[in-house]
Scaffold this motif. Structure first.
Motif, short mmCIF file in Angstrom:
data_model
loop_
_atom_site.label_atom_id
_atom_site.label_comp_id
_atom_site.label_asym_id
_atom_site.label_seq_id
_atom_site.Cartn_x
_atom_site.Cartn_y
_atom_site.Cartn_z
N LEU A 191 0.85 -1.19 0.00
CA LEU A 191 0.00 0.00 0.00
C LEU A 191 0.88 1.24 0.00
O LEU A 191 1.91 1.27 0.70
CB LEU A 191 -0.91 0.01 1.22
CG LEU A 191 -1.90 -1.16 1.34
CD1 LEU A 191 -2.65 -1.07 2.67
CD2 LEU A 191 -2.87 -1.17 0.18
N ILE A 192 0.50 2.25 -0.76
CA ILE A 192 1.28 3.48 -0.91
C ILE A 192 0.36 4.67 -0.62
O ILE A 192 -0.79 4.69 -1.05
CB ILE A 192 1.86 3.62 -2.34
CG1 ILE A 192 2.59 2.34 -2.74
CG2 ILE A 192 2.79 4.83 -2.44
CD1 ILE A 192 2.97 2.30 -4.20
N GLN A 193 0.89 5.67 0.10
CA GLN A 193 0.10 6.86 0.43
C GLN A 193 0.89 8.12 0.10
O GLN A 193 2.01 8.31 0.59
CB GLN A 193 -0.27 6.88 1.91
CG GLN A 193 -1.03 8.12 2.34
CD GLN A 193 -2.40 8.22 1.68
OE1 GLN A 193 -3.22 7.32 1.82
NE2 GLN A 193 -2.64 9.32 0.97
N GLN A 213 8.09 15.91 -1.77
CA GLN A 213 6.90 15.09 -1.56
C GLN A 213 7.32 13.66 -1.29
O GLN A 213 8.21 13.12 -1.94
CB GLN A 213 5.95 15.14 -2.76
CG GLN A 213 4.61 14.46 -2.45
CD GLN A 213 3.49 14.89 -3.38
OE1 GLN A 213 3.74 15.43 -4.46
NE2 GLN A 213 2.26 14.65 -2.99
N LEU A 214 6.67 13.04 -0.28
CA LEU A 214 7.01 11.68 0.14
C LEU A 214 5.82 10.75 -0.05
O LEU A 214 4.67 11.16 0.10
CB LEU A 214 7.43 11.68 1.61
CG LEU A 214 8.60 12.60 1.99
CD1 LEU A 214 8.86 12.51 3.48
CD2 LEU A 214 9.85 12.26 1.19
N TYR A 215 6.13 9.49 -0.37
CA TYR A 215 5.12 8.47 -0.61
C TYR A 215 5.50 7.20 0.16
O TYR A 215 6.10 6.30 -0.41
CB TYR A 215 5.04 8.14 -2.11
CG TYR A 215 4.80 9.32 -3.02
CD1 TYR A 215 3.54 9.56 -3.57
CD2 TYR A 215 5.84 10.17 -3.37
CE1 TYR A 215 3.33 10.62 -4.43
CE2 TYR A 215 5.63 11.24 -4.23
CZ TYR A 215 4.38 11.46 -4.76
OH TYR A 215 4.18 12.52 -5.61
N PRO A 216 5.21 7.11 1.46
CA PRO A 216 5.57 5.91 2.22
C PRO A 216 4.75 4.70 1.76
O PRO A 216 3.62 4.83 1.27
CB PRO A 216 5.23 6.29 3.66
CG PRO A 216 4.22 7.38 3.54
CD PRO A 216 4.56 8.13 2.30
N LEU A 217 5.33 3.51 1.95
CA LEU A 217 4.65 2.27 1.56
C LEU A 217 4.97 1.17 2.55
O LEU A 217 5.99 1.21 3.25
CB LEU A 217 5.01 1.86 0.14
CG LEU A 217 6.44 1.44 -0.18
CD1 LEU A 217 6.67 -0.03 0.10
CD2 LEU A 217 6.78 1.73 -1.64
N ALA A 218 4.11 0.16 2.60
CA ALA A 218 4.33 -1.03 3.42
C ALA A 218 3.64 -2.20 2.76
O ALA A 218 2.59 -2.04 2.13
CB ALA A 218 3.80 -0.83 4.84
N GLY A 219 4.24 -3.39 2.88
CA GLY A 219 3.64 -4.54 2.23
C GLY A 219 4.17 -5.86 2.74
O GLY A 219 5.02 -5.91 3.64
N LEU A 220 3.68 -6.94 2.13
CA LEU A 220 4.07 -8.30 2.46
C LEU A 220 4.41 -9.04 1.16
O LEU A 220 3.88 -8.71 0.09
CB LEU A 220 2.93 -9.04 3.18
CG LEU A 220 2.48 -8.47 4.52
CD1 LEU A 220 1.21 -9.19 4.98
CD2 LEU A 220 3.58 -8.61 5.56
N GLY A 221 5.30 -10.04 1.27
CA GLY A 221 5.68 -10.75 0.06
C GLY A 221 6.14 -12.17 0.33
O GLY A 221 6.30 -12.61 1.47
#
Length: 245
Positions: free
Chosen positions: A132-134, A143-151
């Motif tokens: 997911l990216i915000q 400008q920043l676009y943090p993300l977090a995920g699973l793999g």
């Protein structure tokens, strides 16, 4: 968890992905998208010279059926002609790795999600992740676009294909506007093993990407990338030309 080679063949899988990219309904873009925006969605073609051969990138935006969302497929073929160009120690000039990404963005809140599939033909290993990216509010030129995920990690062996490990992913896309046509990117990512075979722990860690981009015209840009970190052997460099249709 194992897969039979006759039913799970990465090359065939990516050919199927390529076919969906070609036949997907085109998005009706009424204006040129900002090519420096990590969440921008548009139909594109690109090619680049790298330290491992030539890369080819194809991206296609498509109609999601909802005015407030946008989506695209992006397929990258990497390492073409590495031996011929003398930029790689690989024994042939065929594609050494493939990457497929699917982006979906909600334009009302700047939130997106990404499916990212990678396969290295030479090493016989790959990974698949969902994140997911915000997009955060812009702070001046930054400008920043943090993300977090699973793999999951996928490995090939004589007995078939297996999923020996799972991992977590956190990171960020960062953008700094220098002028209207020049920008910088810094995209740090960190992966950590969540479970599975401990022998794969060295496959995870910090990965860094820095880039400088120049917008030649609204539809055409050139970018230079540097990649390094715990998941790389040395530093990778590439120059990439992109065109938005």
């Amino acid at each position: 968890m194992k897969f039979d080679k006759n039913t799970f063949i990465p090359r065939a899988a990516f050919l199927a992905i390529f076919a969906t990219l070609i036949i997907a309904p085109q998005a009706n873009a009424e204006e040129v998208q900002d090519m420096s925006d990590p969440l921008a969605v548009y139909t594109q073609a690109g090619a680049g010279w790298t330290t491992k051969g030539v890369n080819i990138k194809l991206g296609q935006a498509y109609d999601t059926g909802h005015d407030e969302t946008m989506a695209q497929h992006v397929l990258e073929l990497k390492g073409l002609g590495g031996d011929l160009l003398g930029t790689s120690n690989q024994a042939n000039d065929s594609v050494d790795s493939v990457r497929y990404r699917h982006f979906h963005v909600d334009t009302t809140n700047g939130r997106g999600n990404q499916i990212d599939l990678n396969w290295n033909f030479d090493a016989g290993v790959g990974n698949a992740s969902y994140s997911l990216i915000q997009a955060l509010p812009k702070l001046g030129a930054v400008q920043l676009y943090p993300l977090a995920g699973l793999g999951l990690t996928v490995d090939e062996s004589d007995s078939g294909y297996s999923v020996p490990a799972s991992f977590g992913l956190v990171g960020m896309y960062g953008k700094v506007e220098i002028t209207d046509s020049i920008w910088l990117n810094y995209n740090p990512m960190y992966t950590t093993q969540l479970g599975g075979n401990d022998a794969y722990q060295e496959s995870y860690g910090f990965a860094h990407e820095a880039a400088i981009g120049y917008q030649i015209n609204p539809r055409h840009n050139i970018r230079a990338f540097w990649n390094w970190g715990e998941t790389y052997e040395g530093t990778d460099f590439r120059i990439e030309m992109n065109y938005q249709f």
